[in-house]
Design a protein around this motif. Sequence first.
Motif, PDB file in Angstrom:
ATOM      1  N   ASN A 194      42.759  29.526  45.542  1.00  0.00           N
ATOM      2  CA  ASN A 194      43.081  30.762  46.266  1.00  0.00           C
ATOM      3  C   ASN A 194      43.351  31.928  45.322  1.00  0.00           C
ATOM      4  OD1 ASN A 194      42.801  29.916  48.943  1.00  0.00           O
ATOM      5  ND2 ASN A 194      44.807  28.928  48.892  1.00  0.00           N
ATOM      6  N   ASP A 195      42.850  31.831  44.092  1.00  0.00           N
ATOM      7  CA  ASP A 195      43.047  32.920  43.129  1.00  0.00           C
ATOM      8  C   ASP A 195      42.488  34.231  43.661  1.00  0.00           C
ATOM      9  OD1 ASP A 195      44.053  30.912  41.557  1.00  0.00           O
ATOM     10  OD2 ASP A 195      42.458  31.005  40.049  1.00  0.00           O
ATOM     11  N   LEU A 196      41.288  34.182  44.200  1.00  0.00           N
ATOM     12  CA  LEU A 196      40.657  35.398  44.710  1.00  0.00           C
ATOM     13  C   LEU A 196      41.434  35.966  45.889  1.00  0.00           C
ATOM     14  CD1 LEU A 196      38.283  37.202  44.068  1.00  0.00           C
ATOM     15  CD2 LEU A 196      36.878  35.846  45.612  1.00  0.00           C
ATOM     16  N   VAL A 197      41.987  35.116  46.723  1.00  0.00           N
ATOM     17  CA  VAL A 197      42.807  35.576  47.853  1.00  0.00           C
ATOM     18  C   VAL A 197      44.029  36.325  47.328  1.00  0.00           C
ATOM     19  CG1 VAL A 197      44.229  34.838  49.816  1.00  0.00           C
ATOM     20  CG2 VAL A 197      42.010  33.754  49.399  1.00  0.00           C
ATOM     21  N   LEU A 198      44.698  35.770  46.327  1.00  0.00           N
ATOM     22  CA  LEU A 198      45.853  36.437  45.710  1.00  0.00           C
ATOM     23  C   LEU A 198      45.435  37.783  45.131  1.00  0.00           C
ATOM     24  CD1 LEU A 198      48.807  36.418  44.598  1.00  0.00           C
ATOM     25  CD2 LEU A 198      47.838  35.346  42.534  1.00  0.00           C
ATOM     26  N   VAL A 230      57.689  30.365  40.784  1.00  0.00           N
ATOM     27  CA  VAL A 230      56.333  30.925  40.930  1.00  0.00           C
ATOM     28  C   VAL A 230      55.298  29.826  40.710  1.00  0.00           C
ATOM     29  CG1 VAL A 230      54.660  32.566  39.978  1.00  0.00           C
ATOM     30  CG2 VAL A 230      57.021  33.286  40.400  1.00  0.00           C
ATOM     31  N   ALA A 231      55.542  28.929  39.778  1.00  0.00           N
ATOM     32  CA  ALA A 231      54.628  27.805  39.545  1.00  0.00           C
ATOM     33  C   ALA A 231      54.566  26.908  40.782  1.00  0.00           C
ATOM     34  CB  ALA A 231      55.062  27.006  38.322  1.00  0.00           C
ATOM     35  N   THR A 232      55.717  26.660  41.395  1.00  0.00           N
ATOM     36  CA  THR A 232      55.752  25.845  42.620  1.00  0.00           C
ATOM     37  C   THR A 232      54.990  26.544  43.739  1.00  0.00           C
ATOM     38  OG1 THR A 232      57.870  24.904  41.980  1.00  0.00           O
ATOM     39  CG2 THR A 232      57.272  24.753  44.317  1.00  0.00           C
ATOM     40  N   PHE A 233      55.228  27.834  43.918  1.00  0.00           N
ATOM     41  CA  PHE A 233      54.497  28.616  44.921  1.00  0.00           C
ATOM     42  C   PHE A 233      52.997  28.537  44.647  1.00  0.00           C
ATOM     43  CE2 PHE A 233      52.339  32.462  46.242  1.00  0.00           C
ATOM     44  CZ  PHE A 233      52.772  32.651  47.549  1.00  0.00           C
ATOM     45  N   SER A 234      52.622  28.745  43.395  1.00  0.00           N
ATOM     46  CA  SER A 234      51.206  28.718  43.020  1.00  0.00           C
ATOM     47  C   SER A 234      50.579  27.371  43.335  1.00  0.00           C
ATOM     48  CB  SER A 234      51.051  29.032  41.532  1.00  0.00           C
ATOM     49  OG  SER A 234      51.492  30.337  41.252  1.00  0.00           O
ATOM     50  N   MET A 235      51.287  26.305  43.017  1.00  0.00           N
ATOM     51  CA  MET A 235      50.772  24.964  43.275  1.00  0.00           C
ATOM     52  C   MET A 235      50.577  24.740  44.782  1.00  0.00           C
ATOM     53  SD  MET A 235      52.308  21.291  42.085  1.00  0.00           S
ATOM     54  CE  MET A 235      53.698  21.403  43.194  1.00  0.00           C
ATOM     55  N   THR A 263      45.459  28.812  40.758  1.00  0.00           N
ATOM     56  CA  THR A 263      45.156  27.850  39.698  1.00  0.00           C
ATOM     57  C   THR A 263      45.688  28.191  38.312  1.00  0.00           C
ATOM     58  OG1 THR A 263      43.028  28.875  39.184  1.00  0.00           O
ATOM     59  CG2 THR A 263      43.055  27.171  40.915  1.00  0.00           C
ATOM     60  N   SER A 264      46.077  29.439  38.075  1.00  0.00           N
ATOM     61  CA  SER A 264      46.495  29.763  36.705  1.00  0.00           C
ATOM     62  C   SER A 264      47.388  31.001  36.666  1.00  0.00           C
ATOM     63  CB  SER A 264      45.268  30.014  35.826  1.00  0.00           C
ATOM     64  OG  SER A 264      44.636  31.214  36.206  1.00  0.00           O
ATOM     65  N   ASP A 265      48.068  31.147  35.528  1.00  0.00           N
ATOM     66  CA  ASP A 265      48.848  32.369  35.296  1.00  0.00           C
ATOM     67  C   ASP A 265      47.934  33.587  35.271  1.00  0.00           C
ATOM     68  OD1 ASP A 265      51.139  30.847  35.069  1.00  0.00           O
ATOM     69  OD2 ASP A 265      51.255  30.985  32.878  1.00  0.00           O
ATOM     70  N   GLN A 266      46.715  33.402  34.785  1.00  0.00           N
ATOM     71  CA  GLN A 266      45.782  34.533  34.680  1.00  0.00           C
ATOM     72  C   GLN A 266      45.454  35.112  36.055  1.00  0.00           C
ATOM     73  OE1 GLN A 266      45.024  36.125  32.002  1.00  0.00           O
ATOM     74  NE2 GLN A 266      43.483  37.508  32.809  1.00  0.00           N
ATOM     75  N   ALA A 267      45.497  34.304  37.103  1.00  0.00           N
ATOM     76  CA  ALA A 267      45.262  34.831  38.457  1.00  0.00           C
ATOM     77  C   ALA A 267      46.339  35.846  38.807  1.00  0.00           C
ATOM     78  CB  ALA A 267      45.242  33.697  39.475  1.00  0.00           C
ATOM     79  N   TRP A 268      47.579  35.577  38.430  1.00  0.00           N
ATOM     80  CA  TRP A 268      48.669  36.528  38.668  1.00  0.00           C
ATOM     81  C   TRP A 268      48.470  37.797  37.854  1.00  0.00           C
ATOM     82  CZ3 TRP A 268      51.939  36.270  42.572  1.00  0.00           C
ATOM     83  CH2 TRP A 268      52.152  35.031  43.184  1.00  0.00           C
ATOM     84  N   VAL A 269      48.052  37.647  36.610  1.00  0.00           N
ATOM     85  CA  VAL A 269      47.802  38.801  35.745  1.00  0.00           C
ATOM     86  C   VAL A 269      46.733  39.688  36.368  1.00  0.00           C
ATOM     87  CG1 VAL A 269      46.900  39.522  33.486  1.00  0.00           C
ATOM     88  CG2 VAL A 269      48.540  37.629  33.640  1.00  0.00           C
ATOM     89  N   VAL A 270      45.619  39.079  36.769  1.00  0.00           N
ATOM     90  CA  VAL A 270      44.520  39.838  37.375  1.00  0.00           C
ATOM     91  C   VAL A 270      44.985  40.507  38.668  1.00  0.00           C
ATOM     92  CG1 VAL A 270      42.236  39.631  38.464  1.00  0.00           C
ATOM     93  CG2 VAL A 270      42.708  38.479  36.286  1.00  0.00           C
TER      94      VAL A 270
END
Length: 178
Positions: free
Chosen positions: A53-57, A120-125, A130-137
């Motif tokens: 769901n990186d793109l959704v975020l 945030v890691a728990t939320f992401s999971m 899938t990655s910290d980079q998704a949050w950065v983007v």
Amino acid sequence: MTTFDYAIDIALIAIVLLQIKEAPVTLRGLLRPLALIGVSVAHYLTSVPTAGNDLVLELSLLGAGLSIGVASGLVAHMRRSETGDALVRAGWASAAFWVLGMGARMAFIYAMTHGWRAPVATFSMHHAITSDQAWVVALLLMAVAEAVGRIAVIQTRARRIRRGGAATVGATAAPVAA
């Protein structure tokens, strides 16, 4: 947060706070936030994750940034000067929207470096991020969209004002030269 993070965020907030004083709408003034954000993008963007769901975020925060930027531009006070130039003044509502977006990103980054990494890691999971980079983007896209949204609205309103049209939302009375 690094000194770089703080410096960029404070500079972006200062840009709008400085616009509390009325000034002509210029290309340089409109592009200044994009230049600062461009520095951040060049510094932090290493990849654009699209798995899970990186793109959704990323698209969600892009939409949030665009909404905040458009709102900031719509409530900015604009009028036509005696010489026909479009003038803009941020006003408190416009500045508040801008600071909301910049401040939210700054608070998130601060929280991540001060004890919120695990939540945030728990939320992401749980949400297939899938990655910290998704949050950065996502945060970068939010910043870019906020700046582009505000710039587009102010530029559109300025063009209308220069042609003799009235400023719309957030407008102040426009003196007209006789």
